[in-house]
Design a protein around this motif. Structure first.
Motif, mmCIF file in Angstrom:
data_model
loop_
_atom_site.group_PDB
_atom_site.id
_atom_site.type_symbol
_atom_site.label_atom_id
_atom_site.label_comp_id
_atom_site.label_asym_id
_atom_site.label_seq_id
_atom_site.Cartn_x
_atom_site.Cartn_y
_atom_site.Cartn_z
ATOM 1 N N GLU A 55 -9.783 -2.510 17.292
ATOM 2 C CA GLU A 55 -8.530 -3.251 17.441
ATOM 3 C C GLU A 55 -7.863 -3.427 16.073
ATOM 4 O OE1 GLU A 55 -9.035 -6.873 19.657
ATOM 5 O OE2 GLU A 55 -7.075 -7.565 18.924
ATOM 6 N N ARG A 56 -8.671 -3.720 15.042
ATOM 7 C CA ARG A 56 -8.115 -3.945 13.704
ATOM 8 C C ARG A 56 -7.880 -2.603 13.006
ATOM 9 N NH1 ARG A 56 -8.531 -8.234 9.958
ATOM 10 N NH2 ARG A 56 -9.965 -9.364 11.307
ATOM 11 N N PRO A 57 -6.674 -2.363 12.519
ATOM 12 C CA PRO A 57 -6.402 -1.083 11.852
ATOM 13 C C PRO A 57 -6.933 -1.073 10.419
ATOM 14 C CG PRO A 57 -4.435 -2.435 11.823
ATOM 15 C CD PRO A 57 -5.475 -3.233 12.574
ATOM 16 N N ALA A 77 9.471 -4.151 5.928
ATOM 17 C CA ALA A 77 9.538 -5.441 6.633
ATOM 18 C C ALA A 77 10.050 -6.501 5.666
ATOM 19 C CB ALA A 77 8.161 -5.830 7.140
ATOM 20 N N SER A 78 10.837 -7.421 6.202
ATOM 21 C CA SER A 78 11.334 -8.557 5.408
ATOM 22 C C SER A 78 10.168 -9.502 5.125
ATOM 23 C CB SER A 78 12.411 -9.293 6.205
ATOM 24 O OG SER A 78 11.779 -9.874 7.347
ATOM 25 N N SER A 79 10.424 -10.549 4.326
ATOM 26 C CA SER A 79 9.330 -11.466 3.970
ATOM 27 C C SER A 79 8.772 -12.202 5.184
ATOM 28 C CB SER A 79 9.798 -12.458 2.913
ATOM 29 O OG SER A 79 10.983 -13.081 3.333
ATOM 30 N N SER A 80 9.506 -12.219 6.291
ATOM 31 C CA SER A 80 8.951 -12.867 7.491
ATOM 32 C C SER A 80 8.168 -11.868 8.343
ATOM 33 C CB SER A 80 10.071 -13.508 8.317
ATOM 34 O OG SER A 80 10.854 -12.493 8.907
ATOM 35 N N GLY A 81 8.091 -10.625 7.906
ATOM 36 C CA GLY A 81 7.309 -9.621 8.650
ATOM 37 C C GLY A 81 8.127 -8.858 9.680
ATOM 38 N N ARG A 135 -0.708 -10.931 8.480
ATOM 39 C CA ARG A 135 -1.545 -11.967 9.075
ATOM 40 C C ARG A 135 -1.994 -13.025 8.069
ATOM 41 N NH1 ARG A 135 -6.379 -10.497 13.314
ATOM 42 N NH2 ARG A 135 -4.774 -10.177 14.873
ATOM 43 N N GLU A 136 -2.508 -12.597 6.949
ATOM 44 C CA GLU A 136 -3.049 -13.546 5.973
ATOM 45 C C GLU A 136 -2.533 -13.242 4.574
ATOM 46 O OE1 GLU A 136 -4.807 -16.299 6.155
ATOM 47 O OE2 GLU A 136 -5.070 -16.281 8.323
#
Ligand code: DO4
Ligand code: MG
Length: 278
Positions: free
Chosen positions: A103-105, A142-146, A233-234
């Protein structure tokens, strides 16, 4: 719409006409969730520029300011298989198989902005590497908000001999001077690119094509938004971030890049990124 980072500002291209943005700071211009809509408003107050001998087209730089460049791995079946083969002797094969299914890339840091090479710049082969390839990759902005607001073309230059020796050598196989190219522009489309988008590569040596290949986005196992979701995510990216989405084209095992090769990577709505191998 396409944004070009020029030596003296930012050019906007729409319908084959060029405009110069009032905003000259790349980071401030591009870091917006509503980038497409903002550009539409900007263009209303801009006059098209005609480039002539007296007003020549300025030098175009890599479309990057203070953003970091990250990359995704093993997002296409072809990449999984090629890496399992190259790391067979090191016993690393199952890692690639497992990350392809997981699931995690796989995400890894690729480059700081200042190391990125633009269109017509020189990419490099490491001197301590014997087996090297370009990796043609759709690259997300992607912008700073993702939020996914744009795309460019990326070349994730890679040493197969170093990665194949031990997967823990990945940072050395992937990050070195001249290992990351982006360009020629930042495409800011009204709607996300479709699965039928084609990524195309041609490698030319002494005037002859020695390798070519193409792949469509439909062959990518992961969705762009899924990759960005994991990246953000983090981790925070105050100026936004670039994320290469992985390669689906890998030359046959007996192919290695040579100095002087010219690499052309095309993605139709974005353009062509051309780099010479130094
Ligand atoms: O697993 C190593 C890197 C993979 C990669 O760069 C790719 O699949 O494009
Ligand atoms: Mg890659």
């Amino acid at each position: 719409m396409k944004l070009y980072k020029a030596e003296n500002g930012i050019l906007l291209e729409r319908d084959d006409l060029f405009y110069r943005l009032h905003e000259t700071d790349w980071d401030l211009a591009v870091n917006r969730d509503d980038l497409y809509e903002w550009l539409e408003i900007q263009i209303e107050s801009l006059i098209p520029i005609t480039f002539t001998d007296d007003v020549p087209m300025p030098e175009i730089l890599a479309p990057i300011g203070s953003q970091e460049v990250w990359a995704s791995g093993v997002t296409y079946f072809r990449s999984r298989t090629a890496r399992m083969e190259e790391s067979e002797k090191a016993g690393g094969g199952s890692f690639y198989d497992r990350v392809y299914e997981a699931e995690r890339p796989e995400l890894f840091f690729k480059s700081t902005a200042w190391r990125v090479v633009g269109n017509h710049g020189t990419v490099r082969i490491r001197r301590d590497s014997t087996w090297d390839v370009p990796e043609p990759e759709l690259t997300l902005f992607a912008s700073s908000s993702g939020a996914l607001v744009g795309y460019t073309i990326g070349n994730d230059m890679s040493s197969r001999s170093i990665e194949g020796e031990n997967p823990l050598y990945l940072p050395q196989a992937k990050s070195y001077t001249g290992s990351a190219a982006l360009g020629p522009c930042l495409l800011v489309p009204e709607f996300p690119l479709g699965d039928d988008t084609v990524i195309d590569i041609a490698i030319v040596r002494s005037g002859e094509e020695v390798f070519s290949g193409e792949v469509t986005l439909s062959q990518m196992k992961r969705k762009p938004e899924e990759l960005l979701q994991y990246l953000f995510r983090e981790m925070s990216f105050p100026h936004g971030a670039y994320l290469m989405t992985g390669t689906g084209i890998i030359p046959p095992s007996d192919f290695t890049l040579q100095q002087g090769d010219i690499v052309h990577i095309s993605i139709e709505p974005i353009g062509t990124l051309t780099n010479v191998v130094g």
